[in-house]
Design a protein around this motif. Structure first.
Motif, PDB file in Angstrom:
ATOM      1  N   PHE A   6      -4.118  -1.923   3.465  1.00 22.24           N
ATOM      2  CA  PHE A   6      -2.984  -2.610   2.917  1.00 22.24           C
ATOM      3  C   PHE A   6      -2.716  -3.672   4.092  1.00 22.24           C
ATOM      4  CE2 PHE A   6      -2.443   1.466   1.127  1.00 22.24           C
ATOM      5  CZ  PHE A   6      -1.605   1.217   0.205  1.00 22.24           C
ATOM      6  N   ARG A   7      -2.460  -5.118   3.569  1.00 18.81           N
ATOM      7  CA  ARG A   7      -1.983  -6.085   4.533  1.00 18.81           C
ATOM      8  C   ARG A   7      -0.618  -5.749   4.806  1.00 18.81           C
ATOM      9  NH1 ARG A   7      -3.800 -11.916   3.525  1.00 18.81           N
ATOM     10  NH2 ARG A   7      -2.538 -11.931   5.328  1.00 18.81           N
ATOM     11  N   GLU A   8      -0.090  -4.902   5.733  1.00 15.35           N
ATOM     12  CA  GLU A   8       1.092  -4.341   6.045  1.00 15.35           C
ATOM     13  C   GLU A   8       1.993  -5.490   6.011  1.00 15.35           C
ATOM     14  OE1 GLU A   8       0.865  -1.661   9.224  1.00 15.35           O
ATOM     15  OE2 GLU A   8      -0.060  -0.294   8.042  1.00 15.35           O
ATOM     16  N   ASP A   9       1.549  -6.675   6.717  1.00 11.15           N
ATOM     17  CA  ASP A   9       2.513  -7.823   6.956  1.00 11.15           C
ATOM     18  C   ASP A   9       2.975  -8.371   5.635  1.00 11.15           C
ATOM     19  OD1 ASP A   9      -0.394  -8.520   6.782  1.00 11.15           O
ATOM     20  OD2 ASP A   9       0.213 -10.593   7.210  1.00 11.15           O
ATOM     21  N   ARG A  10       2.484  -8.109   4.607  1.00  9.65           N
ATOM     22  CA  ARG A  10       2.621  -8.912   3.246  1.00  9.65           C
ATOM     23  C   ARG A  10       3.158  -7.914   2.230  1.00  9.65           C
ATOM     24  NH1 ARG A  10      -2.041 -12.084   0.980  1.00  9.65           N
ATOM     25  NH2 ARG A  10      -0.634 -12.120  -0.967  1.00  9.65           N
ATOM     26  N   CYS A  11       3.275  -6.603   2.522  1.00  6.38           N
ATOM     27  CA  CYS A  11       3.749  -5.648   1.629  1.00  6.38           C
ATOM     28  C   CYS A  11       5.235  -5.700   1.451  1.00  6.38           C
ATOM     29  CB  CYS A  11       3.431  -4.112   2.079  1.00  6.38           C
ATOM     30  SG  CYS A  11       3.840  -2.947   0.941  1.00  6.38           S
ATOM     31  N   LYS A  12       5.720  -5.502   0.305  1.00  7.84           N
ATOM     32  CA  LYS A  12       7.335  -5.629   0.268  1.00  7.84           C
ATOM     33  C   LYS A  12       7.851  -4.320  -0.032  1.00  7.84           C
ATOM     34  CE  LYS A  12       7.319 -10.111  -1.748  1.00  7.84           C
ATOM     35  NZ  LYS A  12       7.519 -11.052  -3.219  1.00  7.84           N
ATOM     36  N   GLY A  13       6.800  -3.070  -0.115  1.00  9.01           N
ATOM     37  CA  GLY A  13       7.457  -1.743  -0.276  1.00  9.01           C
ATOM     38  C   GLY A  13       8.052  -1.798  -1.586  1.00  9.01           C
ATOM     39  N   CYS A  14       7.433  -2.417  -2.671  1.00 11.97           N
ATOM     40  CA  CYS A  14       8.084  -1.894  -3.939  1.00 11.97           C
ATOM     41  C   CYS A  14       7.691  -0.643  -4.787  1.00 11.97           C
ATOM     42  CB  CYS A  14       7.448  -3.066  -5.003  1.00 11.97           C
ATOM     43  SG  CYS A  14       5.564  -2.964  -5.365  1.00 11.97           S
ATOM     44  N   GLY A  15       6.591   0.084  -4.047  1.00 13.08           N
ATOM     45  CA  GLY A  15       6.303   1.356  -4.630  1.00 13.08           C
ATOM     46  C   GLY A  15       5.714   1.288  -5.844  1.00 13.08           C
ATOM     47  N   LEU A  16       5.275   0.474  -6.306  1.00 16.84           N
ATOM     48  CA  LEU A  16       4.220   0.411  -7.605  1.00 16.84           C
ATOM     49  C   LEU A  16       3.253   1.317  -7.199  1.00 16.84           C
ATOM     50  CD1 LEU A  16       4.857  -3.128  -9.180  1.00 16.84           C
ATOM     51  CD2 LEU A  16       5.830  -1.011  -9.956  1.00 16.84           C
ATOM     52  N   CYS A  17       2.472   0.904  -6.182  1.00 16.38           N
ATOM     53  CA  CYS A  17       1.039   1.695  -5.759  1.00 16.38           C
ATOM     54  C   CYS A  17       1.654   3.257  -5.798  1.00 16.38           C
ATOM     55  CB  CYS A  17       0.636   0.993  -4.369  1.00 16.38           C
ATOM     56  SG  CYS A  17       1.486   1.208  -3.304  1.00 16.38           S
ATOM     57  N   ILE A  18       2.516   3.569  -5.304  1.00 17.56           N
ATOM     58  CA  ILE A  18       2.809   4.895  -4.956  1.00 17.56           C
ATOM     59  C   ILE A  18       2.996   5.587  -6.316  1.00 17.56           C
ATOM     60  CG2 ILE A  18       4.513   6.594  -4.363  1.00 17.56           C
ATOM     61  CD1 ILE A  18       5.165   4.479  -2.032  1.00 17.56           C
ATOM     62  N   GLN A  19       3.654   5.021  -7.470  1.00 16.26           N
ATOM     63  CA  GLN A  19       3.819   5.547  -8.778  1.00 16.26           C
ATOM     64  C   GLN A  19       2.480   5.536  -9.424  1.00 16.26           C
ATOM     65  OE1 GLN A  19       6.699   3.236 -10.848  1.00 16.26           O
ATOM     66  NE2 GLN A  19       7.973   3.250  -9.046  1.00 16.26           N
ATOM     67  N   GLN A  24      -1.694  10.792  -5.679  1.00 16.70           N
ATOM     68  CA  GLN A  24      -0.332  10.854  -4.978  1.00 16.70           C
ATOM     69  C   GLN A  24      -0.743  10.871  -3.261  1.00 16.70           C
ATOM     70  OE1 GLN A  24       2.780  10.795  -6.582  1.00 16.70           O
ATOM     71  NE2 GLN A  24       1.259  10.136  -8.064  1.00 16.70           N
ATOM     72  N   ILE A  25      -1.547  10.099  -3.130  1.00 18.14           N
ATOM     73  CA  ILE A  25      -1.863  10.359  -1.569  1.00 18.14           C
ATOM     74  C   ILE A  25      -1.241   8.784  -0.920  1.00 18.14           C
ATOM     75  CG2 ILE A  25      -3.904  11.456  -1.761  1.00 18.14           C
ATOM     76  CD1 ILE A  25      -5.467   9.081  -1.873  1.00 18.14           C
ATOM     77  N   ILE A  26      -0.496   7.996  -1.603  1.00 19.55           N
ATOM     78  CA  ILE A  26       0.240   6.733  -0.846  1.00 19.55           C
ATOM     79  C   ILE A  26       1.598   6.941  -0.833  1.00 19.55           C
ATOM     80  CG2 ILE A  26       0.664   4.337  -1.297  1.00 19.55           C
ATOM     81  CD1 ILE A  26      -1.700   4.003  -3.142  1.00 19.55           C
ATOM     82  N   ARG A  27       2.376   6.571   0.336  1.00 20.95           N
ATOM     83  CA  ARG A  27       3.560   6.697   0.620  1.00 20.95           C
ATOM     84  C   ARG A  27       4.384   5.593   1.274  1.00 20.95           C
ATOM     85  NH1 ARG A  27       4.094  10.451   5.977  1.00 20.95           N
ATOM     86  NH2 ARG A  27       3.325   9.096   7.355  1.00 20.95           N
ATOM     87  N   GLU A  28       5.565   5.475   1.136  1.00 20.23           N
ATOM     88  CA  GLU A  28       6.016   4.384   1.985  1.00 20.23           C
ATOM     89  C   GLU A  28       6.105   4.838   3.677  1.00 20.23           C
ATOM     90  OE1 GLU A  28      10.396   3.826   1.543  1.00 20.23           O
ATOM     91  OE2 GLU A  28       9.834   2.013   0.788  1.00 20.23           O
ATOM     92  N   ASN A  29       5.734   4.215   4.429  1.00 19.68           N
ATOM     93  CA  ASN A  29       5.724   4.306   5.699  1.00 19.68           C
ATOM     94  C   ASN A  29       7.025   3.842   6.364  1.00 19.68           C
ATOM     95  OD1 ASN A  29       5.343   4.450   8.636  1.00 19.68           O
ATOM     96  ND2 ASN A  29       3.405   3.351   8.586  1.00 19.68           N
ATOM     97  N   ARG A  30       7.872   5.007   6.680  1.00 18.70           N
ATOM     98  CA  ARG A  30       9.097   4.986   7.229  1.00 18.70           C
ATOM     99  C   ARG A  30       9.419   4.810   8.745  1.00 18.70           C
ATOM    100  NH1 ARG A  30      13.581   3.648   4.299  1.00 18.70           N
ATOM    101  NH2 ARG A  30      13.625   4.336   2.377  1.00 18.70           N
ATOM    102  N   GLU A  31       8.186   4.876   9.260  1.00 23.66           N
ATOM    103  CA  GLU A  31       8.152   4.749  10.775  1.00 23.66           C
ATOM    104  C   GLU A  31       7.881   3.142  11.158  1.00 23.66           C
ATOM    105  OE1 GLU A  31       5.441   7.597  12.105  1.00 23.66           O
ATOM    106  OE2 GLU A  31       6.557   9.329  11.029  1.00 23.66           O
ATOM    107  N   ALA A  35       7.289  -7.632   9.467  1.00 17.82           N
ATOM    108  CA  ALA A  35       8.176  -8.921   9.742  1.00 17.82           C
ATOM    109  C   ALA A  35       9.139  -9.232   8.969  1.00 17.82           C
ATOM    110  CB  ALA A  35       7.177 -10.052  10.065  1.00 17.82           C
ATOM    111  N   HIS A  36       8.892  -8.781   7.701  1.00 12.38           N
ATOM    112  CA  HIS A  36       9.877  -9.307   6.565  1.00 12.38           C
ATOM    113  C   HIS A  36      10.982  -8.135   6.559  1.00 12.38           C
ATOM    114  CE1 HIS A  36       7.471 -12.782   5.552  1.00 12.38           C
ATOM    115  NE2 HIS A  36       6.324 -11.948   5.632  1.00 12.38           N
ATOM    116  N   GLY A  37      10.812  -7.250   7.144  1.00 14.29           N
ATOM    117  CA  GLY A  37      11.737  -6.037   7.167  1.00 14.29           C
ATOM    118  C   GLY A  37      11.642  -4.941   6.096  1.00 14.29           C
TER     119      GLY A  37
END
Length: 68
Positions: A6-19, A24-31, A35-37
């Motif tokens: 993942f290009r973490e710097d560009r990910c918006k955390g939309c969750g589509l990939c998780i769905q 079911q091996i993708i998650r949102e990294n809460r840690e 740079a975009h928040g």
């Protein structure tokens, strides 16, 4: 074995990939906040990835790369 990155710097955390991940091996990294928040997505069990690339296909920002 497939490898997902993942290009973490560009990910918006939309969750589509998780769905759409059939394993079911993708998650949102809460840690980590990029740079975009946003909390970027990550693969937690790479050895279970089947390389289907559903995640990369659905990503609206093209931040996912699947290599076989």
């Amino acid at each position: 074995m497939a490898r997902v990155t993942f290009r973490e710097d560009r990910c918006k955390g939309c969750g589509l990939c998780i769905q759409v991940c059939p394993k079911q091996i993708i998650r949102e990294n809460r840690e980590k906040i990029n740079a975009h928040g946003y909390f970027p997505a990550e693969v937690v069990e790479m050895d279970k990835c089947i390389g289907c690339a559903f995640c990369a296909t659905i990503c609206p920002d093209c931040v996912i790369k699947v290599e076989k």
